[in-house]
Design a protein around this motif. Sequence first.
Motif, PDB file in Angstrom:
ATOM      1  N   GLY A   1       0.829  -1.199   0.000  1.00  0.00           N
ATOM      2  CA  GLY A   1       0.000   0.000   0.000  1.00  0.00           C
ATOM      3  C   GLY A   1       0.859   1.242   0.000  1.00  0.00           C
ATOM      4  O   GLY A   1       2.088   1.171   0.004  1.00  0.00           O
TER       5      GLY A   1
ATOM      6  N   VAL B   1      -7.977  -3.788  -2.133  1.00  0.00           N
ATOM      7  CA  VAL B   1      -7.769  -2.643  -1.250  1.00  0.00           C
ATOM      8  C   VAL B   1      -6.271  -2.388  -1.125  1.00  0.00           C
ATOM      9  O   VAL B   1      -5.732  -1.426  -1.671  1.00  0.00           O
ATOM     10  CB  VAL B   1      -8.406  -2.869   0.136  1.00  0.00           C
ATOM     11  CG1 VAL B   1      -8.184  -1.644   1.032  1.00  0.00           C
ATOM     12  CG2 VAL B   1      -9.898  -3.148   0.000  1.00  0.00           C
ATOM     13  N   TYR B   2      -5.579  -3.279  -0.381  1.00  0.00           N
ATOM     14  CA  TYR B   2      -4.139  -3.121  -0.182  1.00  0.00           C
ATOM     15  C   TYR B   2      -3.342  -4.297  -0.739  1.00  0.00           C
ATOM     16  O   TYR B   2      -2.157  -4.424  -0.445  1.00  0.00           O
ATOM     17  CB  TYR B   2      -3.817  -2.964   1.305  1.00  0.00           C
ATOM     18  CG  TYR B   2      -4.418  -1.719   1.911  1.00  0.00           C
ATOM     19  CD1 TYR B   2      -3.917  -0.461   1.615  1.00  0.00           C
ATOM     20  CD2 TYR B   2      -5.506  -1.808   2.787  1.00  0.00           C
ATOM     21  CE1 TYR B   2      -4.478   0.676   2.171  1.00  0.00           C
ATOM     22  CE2 TYR B   2      -6.065  -0.681   3.347  1.00  0.00           C
ATOM     23  CZ  TYR B   2      -5.547   0.559   3.035  1.00  0.00           C
ATOM     24  OH  TYR B   2      -6.098   1.684   3.584  1.00  0.00           O
TER      25      TYR B   2
ATOM     26  N   GLN C   1      -6.324   3.666  -4.079  1.00  0.00           N
ATOM     27  CA  GLN C   1      -5.742   3.866  -2.749  1.00  0.00           C
ATOM     28  C   GLN C   1      -4.704   4.984  -2.774  1.00  0.00           C
ATOM     29  O   GLN C   1      -4.570   5.755  -1.828  1.00  0.00           O
ATOM     30  CB  GLN C   1      -5.117   2.567  -2.248  1.00  0.00           C
ATOM     31  CG  GLN C   1      -4.753   2.591  -0.762  1.00  0.00           C
ATOM     32  CD  GLN C   1      -3.272   2.768  -0.509  1.00  0.00           C
ATOM     33  OE1 GLN C   1      -2.456   2.238  -1.255  1.00  0.00           O
ATOM     34  NE2 GLN C   1      -2.933   3.489   0.536  1.00  0.00           N
TER      35      GLN C   1
ATOM     36  N   TRP D   1      -6.409   8.363  -2.461  1.00  0.00           N
ATOM     37  CA  TRP D   1      -6.804   8.684  -1.088  1.00  0.00           C
ATOM     38  C   TRP D   1      -5.599   8.956  -0.203  1.00  0.00           C
ATOM     39  O   TRP D   1      -5.660   9.791   0.698  1.00  0.00           O
ATOM     40  CB  TRP D   1      -7.643   7.547  -0.513  1.00  0.00           C
ATOM     41  CG  TRP D   1      -9.068   7.638  -0.947  1.00  0.00           C
ATOM     42  CD1 TRP D   1      -9.660   6.984  -1.981  1.00  0.00           C
ATOM     43  CD2 TRP D   1     -10.076   8.485  -0.387  1.00  0.00           C
ATOM     44  NE1 TRP D   1     -10.969   7.356  -2.098  1.00  0.00           N
ATOM     45  CE2 TRP D   1     -11.261   8.262  -1.127  1.00  0.00           C
ATOM     46  CE3 TRP D   1     -10.100   9.382   0.671  1.00  0.00           C
ATOM     47  CZ2 TRP D   1     -12.456   8.942  -0.841  1.00  0.00           C
ATOM     48  CZ3 TRP D   1     -11.285  10.044   0.949  1.00  0.00           C
ATOM     49  CH2 TRP D   1     -12.434   9.821   0.209  1.00  0.00           C
TER      50      TRP D   1
ATOM     51  N   ARG E   1      -6.504   6.840   7.685  1.00  0.00           N
ATOM     52  CA  ARG E   1      -6.072   6.176   6.452  1.00  0.00           C
ATOM     53  C   ARG E   1      -4.913   5.234   6.727  1.00  0.00           C
ATOM     54  O   ARG E   1      -3.775   5.681   6.917  1.00  0.00           O
ATOM     55  CB  ARG E   1      -5.668   7.228   5.413  1.00  0.00           C
ATOM     56  CG  ARG E   1      -6.794   8.169   5.031  1.00  0.00           C
ATOM     57  CD  ARG E   1      -6.337   9.246   4.076  1.00  0.00           C
ATOM     58  NE  ARG E   1      -5.438  10.196   4.710  1.00  0.00           N
ATOM     59  CZ  ARG E   1      -4.835  11.192   4.073  1.00  0.00           C
ATOM     60  NH1 ARG E   1      -5.028  11.360   2.785  1.00  0.00           N
ATOM     61  NH2 ARG E   1      -4.041  12.014   4.722  1.00  0.00           N
TER      62      ARG E   1
END
Length: 428
Positions: free
Chosen positions: A56, A171-172, A179, A182, A196
């Motif tokens: 991430g 997501v990650y 991602q 964000w 976050r």
Amino acid sequence: MTMAFPQKSSQILRKGRFAAGTPGRRAAVMAGVAALAIAGVAGTSRLIAQIEGDRGIAPVMTSQDIEVSGIDVDVTGKTGADARLAGWKEAEKLAWKKIGGPDMPIESIDAMVSSVVIEREQVGPHRYIARLGVIFDKAKSGGIITAGGTITRSAPMLTIPVLYSGGVAQVYEVRGPWQRAWAEYQDAQSPIDYVRPSGSGGESLILTAGQVGRHSRLWWRNLLDQFEASDVLVPVARLERQWPGGPVMGTFTARYGPDNRFLGSFRLKAANEQDLPRMLDDAVLRIDQLYRGALAQGLLTPDPTLTAGQAVYDGAFAELRDKLMPKASDLPTAPQAGPQITLDQTVLGETAEVSVQFATPDAAAVDAALAAVRGVPGVRGAATVSLAIGGTSVMRVSVVGGAERLAGALKAQGWNVSGGGATLRISR
């Protein structure tokens, strides 16, 4: 005024709510990963493979200065340098107007600008086209406008950006563009307190697209406690590519809460892959507006089932028990030679703390074990102290009569109980 180049994450200080920044929180996240590794020695290599590598993008730090991004300018000048300077001045005027600043000379506005962020630009011999961001010094401008101090902020909200692309939800698991958008979002002036995560280490195992579909309050409470959040926000992006190298259609949805409630959605279009970051940045701003509107309407109040303490649940169970079980005064009486035994005297002994280990292949196993233990007469409280999905979790139980009484009651429910003293191990 200084210039900040396009690498925003490395050039500008950010507000910085790092979801895994404190040692206690990072230790809580990694405790679950450690328990997984201990539970299955044979699966150690698989576990390492799931968490190693770049999973991430860490959220950029932000200051409390007032930033306005996404200002488009198109100006001309005698030279490219003159056009560029005029474009910056125009962006400062537009940004000042956007945050509700009063009419002022451009020289006064320029004196309050700490930096200009170049999101993208094209410089010609006599023309300047760019998208810019303007950051105003809070110390100089805070007394003139109220955007920096009187705004009502939300409770800390764990933010899980879910991306659907090519039929896959992520997501990650990888470093995705949604991602990243964000992580690089300048949230200093948003009333939403976004928590976050970075997606590093064990965070990529517990924060997944499947997590947002779970409704278990026990599961969510343990997860939110690890990130010091009160509730959850789920901004969803679904990308559809028309053909390789062609336009990209994006459908964006704002959801929130453990029940994944819908707030609003919209569609945007990127001309090609190179235009995709711009579209995602615009989508983040629009989703933030949806969350702002929900906050103003009182919809982002933390779910009480997530913030309620164990005492609330114990009280609810006690109320239910009183409704289902007859009162001692309603039971038929008979002459007895000895002293009368009331309902409150059926549980004797002192309260003891017992550690209970139990296998948790999935979230349902956590709920089942906690419900079974809390249903034992004499249990005053039970809460997980170590959660390891796919391994062995641990709960601490406060029970009248100690471990022997707890073990006997669980065996009566059909559980296999082993161990002794202050530590028990249960399984089905």
